[in-house]
Design a protein around this motif. Sequence first.
Motif, PDB file in Angstrom:
ATOM      1  N   PRO A 115       0.814  -1.226   0.000  1.00  0.00           N
ATOM      2  CA  PRO A 115       0.000   0.000   0.000  1.00  0.00           C
ATOM      3  C   PRO A 115       0.848   1.277   0.000  1.00  0.00           C
ATOM      4  O   PRO A 115       0.458   2.284  -0.605  1.00  0.00           O
ATOM      5  N   ALA A 116       2.016   1.222   0.664  1.00  0.00           N
ATOM      6  CA  ALA A 116       2.884   2.420   0.684  1.00  0.00           C
ATOM      7  C   ALA A 116       3.378   2.735  -0.731  1.00  0.00           C
ATOM      8  O   ALA A 116       3.465   3.909  -1.130  1.00  0.00           O
ATOM      9  N   ASP A 117       3.687   1.693  -1.515  1.00  0.00           N
ATOM     10  CA  ASP A 117       4.133   1.910  -2.904  1.00  0.00           C
ATOM     11  C   ASP A 117       2.988   2.445  -3.759  1.00  0.00           C
ATOM     12  O   ASP A 117       3.194   3.246  -4.667  1.00  0.00           O
ATOM     13  N   VAL A 118       1.782   1.977  -3.465  1.00  0.00           N
ATOM     14  CA  VAL A 118       0.606   2.467  -4.206  1.00  0.00           C
ATOM     15  C   VAL A 118       0.456   3.967  -3.950  1.00  0.00           C
ATOM     16  O   VAL A 118       0.295   4.763  -4.874  1.00  0.00           O
ATOM     17  N   GLU A 119       0.577   4.334  -2.679  1.00  0.00           N
ATOM     18  CA  GLU A 119       0.400   5.743  -2.312  1.00  0.00           C
ATOM     19  C   GLU A 119       1.458   6.613  -2.996  1.00  0.00           C
ATOM     20  O   GLU A 119       1.159   7.686  -3.522  1.00  0.00           O
ATOM     21  N   GLU A 120       2.674   6.076  -3.034  1.00  0.00           N
ATOM     22  CA  GLU A 120       3.761   6.833  -3.656  1.00  0.00           C
ATOM     23  C   GLU A 120       3.546   7.017  -5.161  1.00  0.00           C
ATOM     24  O   GLU A 120       4.023   7.986  -5.749  1.00  0.00           O
ATOM     25  N   ALA A 121       2.826   6.083  -5.756  1.00  0.00           N
ATOM     26  CA  ALA A 121       2.633   6.129  -7.213  1.00  0.00           C
ATOM     27  C   ALA A 121       1.547   7.123  -7.647  1.00  0.00           C
ATOM     28  O   ALA A 121       1.412   7.419  -8.834  1.00  0.00           O
ATOM     29  N   ILE A 122       0.792   7.627  -6.690  1.00  0.00           N
ATOM     30  CA  ILE A 122      -0.297   8.544  -7.036  1.00  0.00           C
ATOM     31  C   ILE A 122       0.306   9.887  -7.476  1.00  0.00           C
ATOM     32  O   ILE A 122       1.195  10.428  -6.804  1.00  0.00           O
ATOM     33  N   PHE A 123      -0.173  10.397  -8.589  1.00  0.00           N
ATOM     34  CA  PHE A 123       0.346  11.674  -9.070  1.00  0.00           C
ATOM     35  C   PHE A 123      -0.082  12.807  -8.132  1.00  0.00           C
ATOM     36  O   PHE A 123      -1.158  12.751  -7.532  1.00  0.00           O
ATOM     37  N   ALA A 124       0.765  13.814  -8.049  1.00  0.00           N
ATOM     38  CA  ALA A 124       0.424  14.999  -7.246  1.00  0.00           C
ATOM     39  C   ALA A 124      -0.748  15.721  -7.906  1.00  0.00           C
ATOM     40  O   ALA A 124      -1.058  15.488  -9.070  1.00  0.00           O
ATOM     41  N   GLU A 125      -1.372  16.601  -7.122  1.00  0.00           N
ATOM     42  CA  GLU A 125      -2.460  17.387  -7.716  1.00  0.00           C
ATOM     43  C   GLU A 125      -1.856  18.557  -8.487  1.00  0.00           C
ATOM     44  O   GLU A 125      -0.769  19.011  -8.178  1.00  0.00           O
ATOM     45  N   GLY A 126      -2.573  19.027  -9.470  1.00  0.00           N
ATOM     46  CA  GLY A 126      -2.055  20.178 -10.213  1.00  0.00           C
ATOM     47  C   GLY A 126      -2.285  19.997 -11.691  1.00  0.00           C
ATOM     48  O   GLY A 126      -2.490  18.870 -12.169  1.00  0.00           O
ATOM     49  N   VAL A 127      -2.208  21.087 -12.406  1.00  0.00           N
ATOM     50  CA  VAL A 127      -2.561  21.115 -13.814  1.00  0.00           C
ATOM     51  C   VAL A 127      -1.615  20.250 -14.672  1.00  0.00           C
ATOM     52  O   VAL A 127      -1.952  19.813 -15.763  1.00  0.00           O
ATOM     53  N   LEU A 128      -0.435  19.990 -14.146  1.00  0.00           N
ATOM     54  CA  LEU A 128       0.540  19.206 -14.911  1.00  0.00           C
ATOM     55  C   LEU A 128       0.228  17.716 -14.949  1.00  0.00           C
ATOM     56  O   LEU A 128       0.729  16.995 -15.810  1.00  0.00           O
ATOM     57  N   TYR A 129      -0.550  17.260 -13.977  1.00  0.00           N
ATOM     58  CA  TYR A 129      -0.593  15.816 -13.724  1.00  0.00           C
ATOM     59  C   TYR A 129      -1.929  15.175 -14.066  1.00  0.00           C
ATOM     60  O   TYR A 129      -2.979  15.814 -13.934  1.00  0.00           O
ATOM     61  N   PRO A 130      -1.865  13.887 -14.444  1.00  0.00           N
ATOM     62  CA  PRO A 130      -3.144  13.182 -14.637  1.00  0.00           C
ATOM     63  C   PRO A 130      -3.802  12.922 -13.286  1.00  0.00           C
ATOM     64  O   PRO A 130      -3.117  12.813 -12.266  1.00  0.00           O
ATOM     65  N   ARG A 131      -5.117  12.800 -13.334  1.00  0.00           N
ATOM     66  CA  ARG A 131      -5.862  12.431 -12.123  1.00  0.00           C
ATOM     67  C   ARG A 131      -5.694  10.920 -11.943  1.00  0.00           C
ATOM     68  O   ARG A 131      -5.921  10.162 -12.893  1.00  0.00           O
ATOM     69  N   THR A 132      -5.292  10.506 -10.748  1.00  0.00           N
ATOM     70  CA  THR A 132      -5.130   9.062 -10.504  1.00  0.00           C
ATOM     71  C   THR A 132      -6.454   8.552  -9.943  1.00  0.00           C
ATOM     72  O   THR A 132      -6.739   8.686  -8.760  1.00  0.00           O
ATOM     73  N   SER A 133      -7.279   7.996 -10.829  1.00  0.00           N
ATOM     74  CA  SER A 133      -8.647   7.729 -10.389  1.00  0.00           C
ATOM     75  C   SER A 133      -8.913   6.292  -9.994  1.00  0.00           C
ATOM     76  O   SER A 133      -9.954   5.998  -9.416  1.00  0.00           O
ATOM     77  N   LEU A 134      -7.978   5.385 -10.291  1.00  0.00           N
ATOM     78  CA  LEU A 134      -8.309   3.972 -10.062  1.00  0.00           C
ATOM     79  C   LEU A 134      -7.081   3.147  -9.673  1.00  0.00           C
ATOM     80  O   LEU A 134      -6.004   3.304 -10.243  1.00  0.00           O
TER      81      LEU A 134
END
Length: 346
Positions: A115-134
């Motif tokens: 789960p820690a690796d999953v959390e790390e893989a989530i993109f940051a918020e902001g106009v540059l980044y894709p939304r990590t939805s799933l």
Amino acid sequence: MKRIVDLRSDTVTQPTEEMREAMRNALVGDDYYRDDPTVTQLEALAAAKFGKEAGLFVTSGTMGNLVSILTHTQRGDAIILEADAHVYRSETAHLAVVAGVMPKRVKGNRGILDPADVEEAIFAEGVLYPRTSLLCVENTHNSAGGTCVTPVQMSAFRRVADIHGMAIHVDGARIFSAVVALGADPQELAKDADSLTFCLSKNLACPFGSLIVANREFIERARRNRQMVGGGMRQAGIMAAAGIVALRTMIDRLSEDHDNARALAEALSKLGFEIDMEMVQTNIVFFNVPSEMIDAKKFVQDLGKLGVRVNPPAGRRVRMVTHYGVKREDIDYTLQGIKEVIERAK
Ligand code: TLP
């Protein structure tokens, strides 16, 4: 007649007599009008089994995953999955071609994500980044050798998903193998998933079909996506009838397949094949053929001549899958054949 032992996959299973009988007698209607009582019954049964509100009958595991992903995401979203997930490796790139999402692969331990690796893989918020939805979780994990994700691990994924507003989809093509191997309650295993796909046509030995289970609102949207990818069906009760029989009769017996896989793996290990026994949790056995013993391609070809069917190896890596059509005598026959093949190669 020469014995045939087909270890290529559990997808090779033949339907049981009871399934054929149920298919012949099934009440059917046009499912587009929601007129097929057998489909409706199977969908309700599947949903209840996993403690979800509704179910949707789809043609395959691939379609179940694709339709679920389409329903959870928008084009341009990122989705997190295990590096060797079936959705990523073996579904003809539908993620890219149809769903238009970006896979973010995370290496798991024997297929199980941290789960820690999953959390790390989530993109940051902001106009540059894709939304990590799933987040996509595979249970059991095919290319890791049928390893199981536990309810405790699912809860840990849920905590991460909730913090970051991510949904969870389970590719549970062989979820009932996990249910049986873990001794887990299917509802417990599914409670932290927003959607789950499972296959009837693999270890449950049906000729066709998979189901998606989720809440009612999700399933209604998934129904539109199923239609869009050409998966709307008519008198599908003929197929659903086998699924109803499978849910009643084919789950408890999976322990037999697991025992056979274990026996096969233990014997292979004794014969000198490289095998990680901790990966042998359900009905899939992966092992490496030592090159000094025999060339892996020749090994598979020679076994084929004895009637033991195995898919071509990936390098030195070979997969054998046990299922309803493989009895203990078939395992003994396979091992006898393997001994012969390696003896001849000396
Ligand atoms: N697995 C098959 C294929 O790779 C041919 C096999 O023989 O193991 N998720 C998982 C975990 C799967 O193992 C599979 C199929 C699918 C999805 C796709 O299901 P189908 O074949 O029904 O589209």
